[in-house]
Design a protein around this motif. Structure first.
Motif, PDB file in Angstrom:
ATOM      1  N   VAL A  34       0.881  -1.168   0.044  1.00  0.00           N
ATOM      2  CA  VAL A  34       0.077   0.091   0.108  1.00  0.00           C
ATOM      3  C   VAL A  34       0.870   1.285   0.156  1.00  0.00           C
ATOM      4  O   VAL A  34       1.678   1.392   0.946  1.00  0.00           O
ATOM      5  CB  VAL A  34      -1.010   0.035   1.566  1.00  0.00           C
ATOM      6  CG1 VAL A  34      -1.890   1.284   1.235  1.00  0.00           C
ATOM      7  CG2 VAL A  34      -1.630  -1.271   1.145  1.00  0.00           C
ATOM      8  N   THR A  35       0.810   2.068  -0.931  1.00  0.00           N
ATOM      9  CA  THR A  35       1.123   3.345  -1.014  1.00  0.00           C
ATOM     10  C   THR A  35       0.181   4.414  -1.681  1.00  0.00           C
ATOM     11  O   THR A  35      -0.718   3.689  -2.395  1.00  0.00           O
ATOM     12  CB  THR A  35       2.682   3.656  -2.049  1.00  0.00           C
ATOM     13  OG1 THR A  35       2.274   3.109  -3.412  1.00  0.00           O
ATOM     14  CG2 THR A  35       3.588   2.541  -1.677  1.00  0.00           C
ATOM     15  N   ASN A  63      -1.857  -5.365   5.102  1.00  0.00           N
ATOM     16  CA  ASN A  63      -2.637  -4.295   4.249  1.00  0.00           C
ATOM     17  C   ASN A  63      -3.019  -3.159   5.135  1.00  0.00           C
ATOM     18  O   ASN A  63      -2.969  -2.109   4.721  1.00  0.00           O
ATOM     19  CB  ASN A  63      -3.712  -5.155   3.515  1.00  0.00           C
ATOM     20  CG  ASN A  63      -3.258  -5.952   2.410  1.00  0.00           C
ATOM     21  OD1 ASN A  63      -1.873  -6.021   2.061  1.00  0.00           O
ATOM     22  ND2 ASN A  63      -4.073  -6.880   1.716  1.00  0.00           N
ATOM     23  N   LYS A  64      -4.006  -3.648   6.267  1.00  0.00           N
ATOM     24  CA  LYS A  64      -4.553  -2.571   6.936  1.00  0.00           C
ATOM     25  C   LYS A  64      -3.478  -1.796   7.582  1.00  0.00           C
ATOM     26  O   LYS A  64      -3.641  -0.561   7.668  1.00  0.00           O
ATOM     27  CB  LYS A  64      -5.528  -3.254   8.069  1.00  0.00           C
ATOM     28  CG  LYS A  64      -6.427  -3.813   7.321  1.00  0.00           C
ATOM     29  CD  LYS A  64      -7.655  -4.508   8.311  1.00  0.00           C
ATOM     30  CE  LYS A  64      -7.112  -5.596   8.856  1.00  0.00           C
ATOM     31  NZ  LYS A  64      -7.906  -6.540   9.663  1.00  0.00           N
ATOM     32  N   GLN A  65      -2.444  -2.434   8.202  1.00  0.00           N
ATOM     33  CA  GLN A  65      -1.389  -1.601   8.742  1.00  0.00           C
ATOM     34  C   GLN A  65      -0.756  -0.434   8.040  1.00  0.00           C
ATOM     35  O   GLN A  65      -0.572   0.621   8.334  1.00  0.00           O
ATOM     36  CB  GLN A  65      -0.319  -2.525   9.181  1.00  0.00           C
ATOM     37  CG  GLN A  65      -0.695  -3.166  10.433  1.00  0.00           C
ATOM     38  CD  GLN A  65       0.381  -4.358  10.888  1.00  0.00           C
ATOM     39  OE1 GLN A  65       0.954  -4.717  10.310  1.00  0.00           O
ATOM     40  NE2 GLN A  65       0.264  -4.534  12.283  1.00  0.00           N
ATOM     41  N   PHE A 120      -3.570   2.103   7.005  1.00  0.00           N
ATOM     42  CA  PHE A 120      -3.705   3.014   8.149  1.00  0.00           C
ATOM     43  C   PHE A 120      -2.277   4.039   8.253  1.00  0.00           C
ATOM     44  O   PHE A 120      -2.496   5.301   8.732  1.00  0.00           O
ATOM     45  CB  PHE A 120      -3.844   2.305   9.349  1.00  0.00           C
ATOM     46  CG  PHE A 120      -4.957   1.365   9.611  1.00  0.00           C
ATOM     47  CD1 PHE A 120      -5.989   1.434   8.572  1.00  0.00           C
ATOM     48  CD2 PHE A 120      -5.052   0.514  10.566  1.00  0.00           C
ATOM     49  CE1 PHE A 120      -7.223   0.621   8.890  1.00  0.00           C
ATOM     50  CE2 PHE A 120      -6.110  -0.479  10.634  1.00  0.00           C
ATOM     51  CZ  PHE A 120      -7.049  -0.262   9.749  1.00  0.00           C
ATOM     52  N   SER A 121      -1.186   3.618   7.836  1.00  0.00           N
ATOM     53  CA  SER A 121      -0.071   4.442   8.063  1.00  0.00           C
ATOM     54  C   SER A 121      -0.004   5.522   7.124  1.00  0.00           C
ATOM     55  O   SER A 121       0.301   6.713   7.272  1.00  0.00           O
ATOM     56  CB  SER A 121       1.218   3.682   7.717  1.00  0.00           C
ATOM     57  OG  SER A 121       2.381   4.319   8.120  1.00  0.00           O
ATOM     58  N   GLU A 122      -0.769   5.055   5.835  1.00  0.00           N
ATOM     59  CA  GLU A 122      -0.702   5.921   4.777  1.00  0.00           C
ATOM     60  C   GLU A 122      -1.560   7.136   4.804  1.00  0.00           C
ATOM     61  O   GLU A 122      -1.601   8.148   4.488  1.00  0.00           O
ATOM     62  CB  GLU A 122      -0.776   5.081   3.271  1.00  0.00           C
ATOM     63  CG  GLU A 122       0.332   4.484   2.705  1.00  0.00           C
ATOM     64  CD  GLU A 122       1.652   5.407   2.533  1.00  0.00           C
ATOM     65  OE1 GLU A 122       1.119   6.367   2.086  1.00  0.00           O
ATOM     66  OE2 GLU A 122       2.673   4.936   2.832  1.00  0.00           O
ATOM     67  N   ILE A 145      -6.180   0.713  -6.038  1.00  0.00           N
ATOM     68  CA  ILE A 145      -7.070   0.064  -4.979  1.00  0.00           C
ATOM     69  C   ILE A 145      -7.553  -1.387  -5.542  1.00  0.00           C
ATOM     70  O   ILE A 145      -8.059  -1.374  -6.871  1.00  0.00           O
ATOM     71  CB  ILE A 145      -8.285   1.060  -4.680  1.00  0.00           C
ATOM     72  CG1 ILE A 145      -7.729   2.256  -3.884  1.00  0.00           C
ATOM     73  CG2 ILE A 145      -9.320   0.001  -4.069  1.00  0.00           C
ATOM     74  CD1 ILE A 145      -9.068   3.312  -3.436  1.00  0.00           C
ATOM     75  N   PRO A 146      -7.399  -2.314  -4.881  1.00  0.00           N
ATOM     76  CA  PRO A 146      -7.990  -3.573  -5.378  1.00  0.00           C
ATOM     77  C   PRO A 146      -9.464  -3.731  -5.744  1.00  0.00           C
ATOM     78  O   PRO A 146     -10.243  -2.894  -4.901  1.00  0.00           O
ATOM     79  CB  PRO A 146      -7.436  -4.720  -4.084  1.00  0.00           C
ATOM     80  CG  PRO A 146      -7.392  -3.916  -2.985  1.00  0.00           C
ATOM     81  CD  PRO A 146      -7.025  -2.479  -3.505  1.00  0.00           C
TER      82      PRO A 146
END
Length: 143
Positions: free
Chosen positions: A96-97, A115-117, A120-122, A102-103
């Protein structure tokens, strides 16, 4: 013992005498719930999702609140929650960037903790770059 949230909600009594919602100046949001709730719909990249979906939701809240706090989950390996998430099935791991597409299957994407981590960071990084009205306060909290 396993139960569903809906079963727990039945135990909570609602005071029908007080139908009025109290006025508040602050909203504290569970970021993971917001991501589950706000689907990407017509977004192409995660940058689009951050700006066109997530941030617009926050801006809408800031019309009636002067402060919004977002709390993000941390996914700990070998925890009780981790084992319950594993029972829900696997999804596809995707890096994820903001530039990543988006899938197509959002639910499957959100089944993968990594993926979620990263998402959330992005989102958190993106939100620190936006300009808010001067009277608004915005906090991002990682638990």
């Amino acid at each position: 013992f396993h139960s569903n949230k809906s079963e727990v909600l039945q135990c909570i009594s609602v005071d029908s005498d007080n139908d009025r919602t109290p006025e508040t100046s602050c909203a504290i949001l569970d970021g993971a719930v917001i991501v589950q709730m706000l689907r990407p719909n017509n977004c192409t990249t995660f940058a689009d999702y951050c700006s066109d979906v997530f941030f617009k939701y926050i801006l809408n809240l800031l019309k009636s609140k002067s402060r919004v706090d977002i709390v993000w989950d941390v996914y700990i390996a070998n925890s009780l929650k981790s084992s319950l998430r594993q029972q829900r099935g696997d999804g596809i791991r995707r890096r994820v960037t903001l530039a990543t597409k988006i899938p197509g299957n959002w639910s499957s994407f959100l089944r993968v903790d990594e993926n979620k981590q990263e998402l959330f960071s992005e989102i958190s990084k993106y939100l620190t770059t936006v300009v808010l009205p001067e009277v608004c306060i915005f906090h991002i909290i990682n638990l």
